[in-house]
Write an enzyme that holds these catalytic residues in place. Structure first.
Site, PDB file in Angstrom:
ATOM      1  N   GLY A 116      88.372  98.859  44.972  1.00 39.70           N
ATOM      2  CA  GLY A 116      88.539  97.499  44.461  1.00 39.70           C
ATOM      3  C   GLY A 116      87.215  96.796  44.228  1.00 39.70           C
ATOM      4  O   GLY A 116      87.016  96.124  43.201  1.00 39.70           O
ATOM      5  N   CYS A 117      86.298  96.945  45.163  1.00 44.94           N
ATOM      6  CA  CYS A 117      84.994  96.285  45.056  1.00 44.94           C
ATOM      7  C   CYS A 117      84.189  96.864  43.890  1.00 44.94           C
ATOM      8  O   CYS A 117      83.451  96.143  43.212  1.00 44.94           O
ATOM      9  CB  CYS A 117      84.225  96.442  46.364  1.00 44.94           C
ATOM     10  SG  CYS A 117      85.065  95.694  47.776  1.00 44.94           S
ATOM     11  N   THR A 118      84.318  98.144  43.652  1.00 45.15           N
ATOM     12  CA  THR A 118      83.617  98.786  42.538  1.00 45.15           C
ATOM     13  C   THR A 118      84.129  98.252  41.207  1.00 45.15           C
ATOM     14  O   THR A 118      83.337  97.895  40.316  1.00 45.15           O
ATOM     15  CB  THR A 118      83.795 100.313  42.597  1.00 45.15           C
ATOM     16  OG1 THR A 118      83.239 100.799  43.820  1.00 45.15           O
ATOM     17  CG2 THR A 118      83.092 100.990  41.426  1.00 45.15           C
ATOM     18  N   ALA A 121      82.840  94.615  40.718  1.00 46.93           N
ATOM     19  CA  ALA A 121      81.413  94.545  40.388  1.00 46.93           C
ATOM     20  C   ALA A 121      81.152  95.048  38.969  1.00 46.93           C
ATOM     21  O   ALA A 121      80.313  94.483  38.239  1.00 46.93           O
ATOM     22  CB  ALA A 121      80.609  95.353  41.394  1.00 46.93           C
TER      23      ALA A 121
END
Length: 226
Positions: A116-118, A121
């Site tokens: 999710g964070c990838t 970003a």
């Protein structure tokens, strides 16, 4: 010696032998009872101690779960954005004053290089030019150490600055640190949050419990509307 005397003498040893055979059973029974009723100096049986210890451990866990740190007031729109000064990828530090006079997007993500964070970003990187055109800077923040942030940046060719907040100071100030739950267990961690700061240094909008898909586009529209 008469026959009567001989009979008496033979009976006596037999009687003694029988008594000796019964004695060990009596002692064993006494030892078993003593073991069952053994008490500690505090006057409690071993069984009672086991129950007390088990109850004490359960109480400790309950007490520790109740003694949570007091929650800080939530960051609200119109409030002055909290100042920060933290290390960033590539060396140096990032401060709120670095972005004075321009709009600023701060997106807080739980952990570098997780799915999710990838995606989040990468989405902000994809829109970096559009944010610049809208007079808005974009910065990502997590509690990962700088090495992890830089590895994350290089692996996915990220074009937004990444701040490392290992002590959770900025995370707490912006309301991105709090209680989470997973598999029925509660713990403290990073809450996926995005904050849009206006050019006047005040909080213009806050997104909490962010869903990654389409989020960066929503933030861009909000930045354009300021």
């Amino acid at each position: 010696m008469s026959k009567k005397s001989r009979k008496k003498s033979t009976k006596t040893p037999s009687g003694i032998a029988t008594a000796k055979k019964k004695t060990p059973k009596t002692r064993a029974t006494t030892q078993t009872k003593a073991a069952k009723t053994q008490r500690t100096p505090a006057g409690k049986s071993t069984g009672s101690i086991a129950k007390t210890a088990s109850h004490g451990a359960a109480s400790k866990q309950l007490n520790s779960s109740k003694s949570k740190p007091a929650a800080k007031p939530a960051l609200t729109e119109g409030q002055k954005a909290p100042a920060f000064r933290l290390p960033r990828d590539g060396g140096g530090v990032a401060t709120l004053s670095d972005y004075a006079g321009q709009k600023l997007v701060l997106f807080f993500y739980p952990r570098a290089d997780t799915p999710g964070c990838t995606r989040e970003a990468i989405d902000f990187t994809r829109l970096a030019g559009a944010f610049t055109a809208a007079g808005t800077a974009v910065v990502g923040i997590s509690a990962d150490p700088l090495k992890a942030q830089e590895k994350f940046r290089d692996k996915h060719s990220l074009k937004v600055p990444l701040i490392s907040d290992e002590k959770h100071e900025m995370l707490e100030a912006y309301g991105a640190w709090g209680e989470k739950s997973m598999y029925g267990k509660s713990f403290l961690g990073i809450l996926r949050t995005t904050v849009l700061v206006g050019s006047d240094g005040k909080v213009a909008k806050v997104w909490r419990n962010v869903r990654v898909d389409g989020h960066a586009d929503q933030v861009l529209e909000a930045a354009r509307s300021l």
